[in-house]
Scaffold this active site. Structure first.
Site, PDB file in Angstrom:
ATOM      1  CG  PHE A  12      -1.985   1.023   1.146  1.00  0.00           C
ATOM      2  CD1 PHE A  12      -3.110   0.805   0.369  1.00  0.00           C
ATOM      3  CD2 PHE A  12      -1.852   2.227   1.812  1.00  0.00           C
ATOM      4  CE1 PHE A  12      -4.103   1.774   0.266  1.00  0.00           C
ATOM      5  CE2 PHE A  12      -2.837   3.203   1.714  1.00  0.00           C
ATOM      6  CZ  PHE A  12      -3.967   2.971   0.941  1.00  0.00           C
ATOM      7  CG  ASP A  47       0.141  -2.499   6.903  1.00  0.00           C
ATOM      8  OD1 ASP A  47      -0.944  -2.915   7.348  1.00  0.00           O
ATOM      9  OD2 ASP A  47       0.236  -1.448   6.245  1.00  0.00           O
ATOM     10  CE1 TYR A 103      -9.106   2.189   6.752  1.00  0.00           C
ATOM     11  CE2 TYR A 103      -8.276   3.519   8.560  1.00  0.00           C
ATOM     12  CZ  TYR A 103      -8.125   2.990   7.292  1.00  0.00           C
ATOM     13  OH  TYR A 103      -6.983   3.249   6.592  1.00  0.00           O
ATOM     14  CE  LYS A 104      -7.497  -1.299   5.250  1.00  0.00           C
ATOM     15  NZ  LYS A 104      -8.047  -0.491   4.168  1.00  0.00           N
ATOM     16  NE  ARG A 111      -9.717  -3.135  -2.578  1.00  0.00           N
ATOM     17  CZ  ARG A 111      -9.179  -2.486  -1.545  1.00  0.00           C
ATOM     18  NH1 ARG A 111      -8.007  -2.837  -1.061  1.00  0.00           N
ATOM     19  NH2 ARG A 111      -9.791  -1.464  -0.989  1.00  0.00           N
TER      20      ARG A 111
HETATM   21  C1  LIG Z   1      -2.003  -2.025   3.848  1.00  0.00           C
HETATM   22  C2  LIG Z   1      -2.464  -0.679   4.252  1.00  0.00           C
HETATM   23  N1  LIG Z   1      -1.704   0.078   5.062  1.00  0.00           N
HETATM   24  C3  LIG Z   1      -2.111   1.320   5.448  1.00  0.00           C
HETATM   25  C4  LIG Z   1      -3.330   1.824   5.022  1.00  0.00           C
HETATM   26  C5  LIG Z   1      -3.823   3.181   5.379  1.00  0.00           C
HETATM   27  O1  LIG Z   1      -3.269   3.771   6.452  1.00  0.00           O
HETATM   28  P1  LIG Z   1      -4.033   4.981   7.171  1.00  0.00           P
HETATM   29  O2  LIG Z   1      -5.128   4.390   7.990  1.00  0.00           O
HETATM   30  O3  LIG Z   1      -2.979   5.655   7.937  1.00  0.00           O
HETATM   31  O4  LIG Z   1      -4.636   5.853   6.115  1.00  0.00           O
HETATM   32  C6  LIG Z   1      -4.142   1.053   4.194  1.00  0.00           C
HETATM   33  C7  LIG Z   1      -5.434   1.600   3.744  1.00  0.00           C
HETATM   34  O5  LIG Z   1      -6.218   1.009   3.073  1.00  0.00           O
HETATM   35  C8  LIG Z   1      -3.704  -0.220   3.793  1.00  0.00           C
HETATM   36  O6  LIG Z   1      -4.441  -0.962   2.974  1.00  0.00           O
END
Ligand SMILES: Cc1ncc(COP(=O)(O)O)c(C=O)c1O
Length: 434
Positions: A129, A198, A223-224, A393
């Site tokens: 990401f 991550d 939030y997912k 997706r």
């Molecule tokens: C793998 C991954 N890392 C980080 C993030 C986003 O980070 P943040 O919540 O700081 O915007 C996402 C967002 O979809 C993501 O898919």
């Protein structure tokens, strides 16, 4: 061939089916985007009203003590830690995934600079990401390191003595492909490399065992699949053997050993509390708790094993139905078929040149046409080289998606493709958020 009746029967036997009533989902919507923004827990609206009217409205500043606001990041961390194979006192919910990544990557870079100063590389995936790559670029600049981007199959061979840190996303946002966390971490550690994971697409979606895998640091958003709400605070974890070795770089007063002594010098708290920075968002954290409470309700129903079993059944069914019913429209599968190699989403590709007037892949327009029919997924743009294609997706959150939903979603996809309705101009206008 699976029929609608088969899907109804699968729903009838599903031990997790009742959990759907814990979410507010609009009538007529099939929500396949919980991998981007989870659904709203039914308890959230009441909880917000309680926090705003009672805790804030009546309690005012007293609620930092009386309502326990001050310890909420830690309490939520303790509540969810077992779902990630972490212990009590090891995880906090705070800030965003991007900010937490900056903290842990900097801590890892400081450790590497002390333990292995000749190692000058951070490795990651080219299709990680982008925020992860952007944060890593900043850390590289600060520490004189180089960010090396790889394809997944190149990672094993790239774990060399020049590498200080491996920074990988466990489940890839574009393909849903999942790394073997324990195997990658063991291979990296054998060569003296620190591992930062991550877990944005893993937390609440797939089994994670941070301590079992011997990971070094982990972060993820809530939030997912955790259904914490838009912009909900993320989490951060550091292995107990490393957590106290260095300060994280954002040395705010909430990470101080004694924030209410108001001394001029920074002395970090022991443990994961030092990963807090400033005043924490109590309304957001309180809503997040509603999302985490649903997971507590899953425990007597079989916990993560039950969620994973259903998630794999839903995603297997979606793949099979798309392959049976949507042939001849240029769709491909980006997600690995092997269960051990995928998360809780299915990503379809579409060839460049198949869009209106051969201009693009048409994947964006197909997703928009589906959304207009109430089937909500999303689109992720390819890199234009053909290496990383345009992606349709679809996320499958077993807490609220059922087998009948999968059947109808694929039927809508078939109709959108066969009728050509995705060609309509309104579906080909690109929105700010895709
Ligand atoms: C793998 C991954 N890392 C980080 C993030 C986003 O980070 P943040 O919540 O700081 O915007 C996402 C967002 O979809 C993501 O898919």
């Amino acid at each position: 061939m699976t029929s609608l009746q088969d899907c109804l029967a699968l729903d009838a036997q599903d031990p997790l089916r009742a959990l759907r009533t814990q979410f507010t989902l609009p009538e007529g919507v099939i929500y396949l985007d919980g991998n981007s923004l989870g659904a709203s827990p039914r308890a959230a609206a009441t909880r917000v009203a309680e926090v705003v009217q009672q805790e804030w409205g009546q309690g005012l500043i007293r609620s930092w003590n009386d309502a326990g606001w001050i310890s909420l990041p830690q309490r939520l961390g303790d509540q969810f830690a077992p779902w990630l194979g972490a212990g009590a006192g090891e995880l906090v919910f705070t800030d965003t995934a991007s900010i937490n990544l900056y903290k842990v990557l900097t801590a890892a870079a400081r450790i590497a600079r002390e333990d292995a100063p000749t190692r000058k590389r951070i490795i990651s995936e080219r299709s990680n990401f982008p925020t992860d790559l952007y944060i890593a670029q900043s850390v590289c600049q600060e520490f004189g390191l180089e960010l090396v981007l790889l394809e997944p199959e190149e990672i094993a061979g790239a774990l060399t003595e020049e590498v200080a840190i491996s920074m990988l996303t466990h489940v890839n946002y574009r393909t849903g492909a999942m790394h073997d966390m324990a195997a990658v971490t063991a291979a990296a550690h054998a060569r003296g490399i620190l591992c930062v994971w991550d877990l944005c697409h893993s937390a609440g979606a797939v089994p994670v065992d941070l301590k079992g895998a011997d990971a070094d640091f982990a972060i993820g958003c809530s939030y997912k699949y955790l259904n914490g709400g838009p912009g909900a605070p993320a989490f951060v974890w550091a292995h107990p053997r490393l957590v106290d070795r260095f300060w994280q770089p954002l040395t705010g007063w909430f990470g101080h050993a004694e924030p209410f002594r108001f001394v001029p010098d920074y002395h970090p708290a022991q443990g994961i509390q030092r990963y807090l920075c400033g005043t924490q968002p109590m309304v957001s954290l309180s809503v997040l708790q509603c999302g985490l409470d649903v997971f507590t309700a899953v425990e007597p129903l079989g916990g993560m094993a039950a969620l994973r079993k259903k998630s794999l059944a839903l995603t297997d069914l979606f793949i099979a139905l798309v392959e049976e019913r949507c042939q001849g429209h240029g769709l491909g599968l980006a997600t690995p078929r092997a269960h051990a190699q995928r998360g809780s989403q299915v990503c379809l590709t579409r060839e460049e040149g198949m869009g209106v007037d051969g201009k693009d892949s048409g994947a964006y327009a197909i997703v928009q046409a589906l959304i207009a029919r109430g089937v909500i997924g999303d689109f992720r743009k390819g890199d234009g080289t053909g290496l990383h294609k345009d992606i349709l997706r679809f996320g499958f959150t077993p807490l609220y998606v059922g087998f009948e939903d999968v059947w109808h979603a694929v039927e809508h996809l078939r109709q959108v493709l066969e009728s050509g309705e995705w060609r309509r101009p309104e579906f080909n206008r690109i929105n700010a958020v895709t």
